[in-house]
Design a protein around this motif. Sequence first.
Motif, PDB file in Angstrom:
ATOM      1  N   MET A 148       0.831  -1.198   0.000  1.00 27.27           N
ATOM      2  CA  MET A 148       0.000   0.000   0.000  1.00 27.27           C
ATOM      3  C   MET A 148       0.872   1.256   0.000  1.00 27.27           C
ATOM      4  O   MET A 148       2.037   1.223   0.402  1.00 27.27           O
ATOM      5  CB  MET A 148      -0.918   0.011   1.230  1.00 27.27           C
ATOM      6  N   ASN A 149       0.279   2.356  -0.444  1.00 22.92           N
ATOM      7  CA  ASN A 149       0.997   3.619  -0.446  1.00 22.92           C
ATOM      8  C   ASN A 149       1.117   4.179   0.967  1.00 22.92           C
ATOM      9  O   ASN A 149       0.550   3.650   1.912  1.00 22.92           O
ATOM     10  CB  ASN A 149       0.259   4.634  -1.340  1.00 22.92           C
ATOM     11  N   ALA A 150       1.860   5.270   1.098  1.00 21.98           N
ATOM     12  CA  ALA A 150       1.989   5.929   2.388  1.00 21.98           C
ATOM     13  C   ALA A 150       0.618   6.358   2.889  1.00 21.98           C
ATOM     14  O   ALA A 150      -0.320   6.566   2.101  1.00 21.98           O
ATOM     15  CB  ALA A 150       2.915   7.135   2.255  1.00 21.98           C
ATOM     16  N   TYR A 151       0.492   6.507   4.202  1.00 22.74           N
ATOM     17  CA  TYR A 151      -0.800   6.826   4.798  1.00 22.74           C
ATOM     18  C   TYR A 151      -1.349   8.140   4.262  1.00 22.74           C
ATOM     19  O   TYR A 151      -0.640   9.143   4.182  1.00 22.74           O
ATOM     20  CB  TYR A 151      -0.663   6.919   6.325  1.00 22.74           C
ATOM     21  N   ASN A 152      -2.620   8.121   3.920  1.00 21.12           N
ATOM     22  CA  ASN A 152      -3.321   9.303   3.440  1.00 21.12           C
ATOM     23  C   ASN A 152      -4.613   9.436   4.251  1.00 21.12           C
ATOM     24  O   ASN A 152      -5.542   8.650   4.088  1.00 21.12           O
ATOM     25  CB  ASN A 152      -3.644   9.179   1.951  1.00 21.12           C
ATOM     26  N   LEU A 153      -4.664  10.420   5.123  1.00 20.56           N
ATOM     27  CA  LEU A 153      -5.809  10.604   6.002  1.00 20.56           C
ATOM     28  C   LEU A 153      -7.104  10.762   5.221  1.00 20.56           C
ATOM     29  O   LEU A 153      -8.165  10.313   5.656  1.00 20.56           O
ATOM     30  CB  LEU A 153      -5.572  11.809   6.915  1.00 20.56           C
ATOM     31  N   ILE A 154      -7.044  11.402   4.066  1.00 15.19           N
ATOM     32  CA  ILE A 154      -8.250  11.642   3.269  1.00 15.19           C
ATOM     33  C   ILE A 154      -8.856  10.329   2.775  1.00 15.19           C
ATOM     34  O   ILE A 154     -10.069  10.219   2.578  1.00 15.19           O
ATOM     35  CB  ILE A 154      -7.940  12.560   2.073  1.00 15.19           C
ATOM     36  N   LEU A 155      -8.024   9.331   2.599  1.00 13.27           N
ATOM     37  CA  LEU A 155      -8.495   8.031   2.125  1.00 13.27           C
ATOM     38  C   LEU A 155      -8.788   7.058   3.256  1.00 13.27           C
ATOM     39  O   LEU A 155      -9.222   5.927   3.000  1.00 13.27           O
ATOM     40  CB  LEU A 155      -7.460   7.425   1.171  1.00 13.27           C
ATOM     41  N   ASP A 156      -8.569   7.482   4.491  1.00  6.31           N
ATOM     42  CA  ASP A 156      -8.841   6.611   5.639  1.00  6.31           C
ATOM     43  C   ASP A 156     -10.290   6.810   6.081  1.00  6.31           C
ATOM     44  O   ASP A 156     -10.585   7.292   7.174  1.00  6.31           O
ATOM     45  CB  ASP A 156      -7.874   6.919   6.780  1.00  6.31           C
ATOM     46  N   THR A 157     -11.202   6.453   5.199  1.00  7.22           N
ATOM     47  CA  THR A 157     -12.633   6.621   5.434  1.00  7.22           C
ATOM     48  C   THR A 157     -13.369   5.579   4.615  1.00  7.22           C
ATOM     49  O   THR A 157     -12.749   4.751   3.932  1.00  7.22           O
ATOM     50  CB  THR A 157     -13.074   8.054   5.052  1.00  7.22           C
TER      51      THR A 157
ATOM     52  N   GLU B 107      -0.462   9.305  16.223  1.00  8.47           N
ATOM     53  CA  GLU B 107       0.053   8.660  15.025  1.00  8.47           C
ATOM     54  C   GLU B 107      -0.528   9.247  13.742  1.00  8.47           C
ATOM     55  O   GLU B 107       0.156   9.323  12.717  1.00  8.47           O
ATOM     56  CB  GLU B 107      -0.235   7.156  15.063  1.00  8.47           C
ATOM     57  N   TYR B 108      -1.784   9.681  13.781  1.00 12.05           N
ATOM     58  CA  TYR B 108      -2.451  10.067  12.544  1.00 12.05           C
ATOM     59  C   TYR B 108      -3.048  11.477  12.549  1.00 12.05           C
ATOM     60  O   TYR B 108      -2.776  12.277  11.657  1.00 12.05           O
ATOM     61  CB  TYR B 108      -3.566   9.055  12.222  1.00 12.05           C
ATOM     62  N   LEU B 109      -3.853  11.778  13.549  1.00 10.29           N
ATOM     63  CA  LEU B 109      -4.646  13.001  13.458  1.00 10.29           C
ATOM     64  C   LEU B 109      -3.843  14.277  13.708  1.00 10.29           C
ATOM     65  O   LEU B 109      -4.245  15.360  13.293  1.00 10.29           O
ATOM     66  CB  LEU B 109      -5.822  12.935  14.431  1.00 10.29           C
ATOM     67  N   SER B 110      -2.707  14.162  14.356  1.00 11.37           N
ATOM     68  CA  SER B 110      -1.900  15.352  14.645  1.00 11.37           C
ATOM     69  C   SER B 110      -0.941  15.696  13.509  1.00 11.37           C
ATOM     70  O   SER B 110      -0.120  16.606  13.648  1.00 11.37           O
ATOM     71  CB  SER B 110      -1.110  15.147  15.939  1.00 11.37           C
ATOM     72  N   LYS B 111      -1.064  14.981  12.404  1.00 15.71           N
ATOM     73  CA  LYS B 111      -0.198  15.236  11.255  1.00 15.71           C
ATOM     74  C   LYS B 111      -1.025  15.856  10.121  1.00 15.71           C
ATOM     75  O   LYS B 111      -2.158  15.434   9.877  1.00 15.71           O
ATOM     76  CB  LYS B 111       0.470  13.945  10.791  1.00 15.71           C
ATOM     77  N   PRO B 112      -0.504  16.854   9.421  1.00 16.36           N
ATOM     78  CA  PRO B 112      -1.297  17.571   8.420  1.00 16.36           C
ATOM     79  C   PRO B 112      -1.451  16.796   7.119  1.00 16.36           C
ATOM     80  O   PRO B 112      -0.630  15.951   6.773  1.00 16.36           O
ATOM     81  CB  PRO B 112      -0.482  18.845   8.193  1.00 16.36           C
ATOM     82  N   ILE B 113      -2.533  17.103   6.418  1.00 13.75           N
ATOM     83  CA  ILE B 113      -2.662  16.606   5.057  1.00 13.75           C
ATOM     84  C   ILE B 113      -1.755  17.441   4.147  1.00 13.75           C
ATOM     85  O   ILE B 113      -1.342  18.552   4.500  1.00 13.75           O
ATOM     86  CB  ILE B 113      -4.114  16.675   4.558  1.00 13.75           C
ATOM     87  N   THR B 114      -1.447  16.923   2.974  1.00 14.70           N
ATOM     88  CA  THR B 114      -0.561  17.601   2.040  1.00 14.70           C
ATOM     89  C   THR B 114      -1.225  17.697   0.670  1.00 14.70           C
ATOM     90  O   THR B 114      -2.249  17.042   0.400  1.00 14.70           O
ATOM     91  CB  THR B 114       0.758  16.837   1.899  1.00 14.70           C
TER      92      THR B 114
END
Length: 464
Positions: free
Chosen positions: A1-10, A53-60
């Motif tokens: 899988m690609n690097a974590y993408n918060l926008i796709l974690d839904t 781990e996830y929510l405190s990091k910004p989207i890009t």
Amino acid sequence: MNAYNLILDTDSYKASHWLQYPPGTEGLFSYIESRGGDKDKTLFFGLQMYLKEYLSKPITQAMIDEAEAFFTAHGEPFNREGWEYILKRHNGYLPIRIKAVPEGSIVPVRNVLVTVESTDPVVFWLPTYIETALLRAVWYPTTVATNSWFVKQVIRKYLEETADDISSLPFKLHDFGARGVSSRESAAIGGAAHLVNFMGSDTISGTLAAKAYYNEPMAAYSVPAAEHSSMTAWGRLGEEDAYRNMLVQFGKPGAIVSVVSDTYDIYHAVDHIWGTALKEEVIQSGAMLVIRPDSGDPSAVVLRIAQLVEARFGADINRKDYKVLKHVRILQGDGVNEKSIEAVLANLKENGYSAENAVFGMGGALLQQLNRDTQKFAMKSSAAKINGVWQEIYKDPVTDTGKRSKRGKLTLVRHQTTGEYKTSVYPIPKNGPNSQEVLIPVFENGNILKEWTFGEVRQTALNA
């Protein structure tokens, strides 16, 4: 899988939801609760791991581009304007506010544990967009911690009834679950959740998670232990030599040596090898030998081993008139769950043996034999701000009243005298009952507002 993408974690369908709310919607308020399930209360734990781990990091920008390409090909609309607004206006951090009960709290079911609301009306839809990840981050570790806590109460009960003290309690349930879960991350999250209640584990990732996310230098301990491969390598005729080697390598004064002993015949191994051929070597080593059966009915097998050990090594009688085996303990690590643990301890007690004699290792039943419905966890929206006014929203299906959701902006309060928890409207009425709000702001607009140490979490659970 690609690097974590918060926008796709839904979930896929959530990509279209920003288009579905009424005109003039400016805010959403949602909550998480256990709607019931196997236990009447839950031990809340694990949200901090997700926040760090996830929510405190910004989207890009790269995440936005990747998400747009995915959803377009996937058949869903994509809110590029909304996500780019978050990137430019909020530097990529989600404008939401999360409040939660202190980690380690033990709260009766059907009460609010977490609330989340949007802080920017332009992207009001964010609370429901992150439901998939946020609910997962809460229900799994909370359910593991809850099950572990209830097992602890069973063991505590029998120790209090049959042992001189309960100081051994933190080491009575060992985590054997790493190989039985679906992923390394599950092992880490669930393994850490178990350690809120106990201090024994072979799940390294769980111990490391407690260090990484809760600043605990060493949350768990283990001992040298045999497995079937290291015993069968000696061959059936070499079984005695395999056991002797364990004593030679690890049998030091004050040490604990755990040896799986049912490779061939557990009763022969206890009676004729440990209890006869190696008896003096066990005693002279100064170590505590832990004999581990790995098959059969746990209740019957553990009792029979205790009787054989007593016949060979003897037993002391404690102040409560129960027998405590000399030099040996018994580790049951197969078929272990809350019911089988109670059956083992009840059978030992009925036959005059202290719960001090037994230790347990739990694998699949601890970290894997559960799901979101074990405690009926759900995240629902309860209020929407439309044209400047907060309105109650709710579901009330005629076919299942158990899925009726709560209404309005909510919080959790606790009566200062009785300690009773109650979900209440927010803000709390000034002339209301003698209650104090329990929910604490833990996250807002990309910032973690409150961190718990693992020691604090453990203490909160201990004092509940």
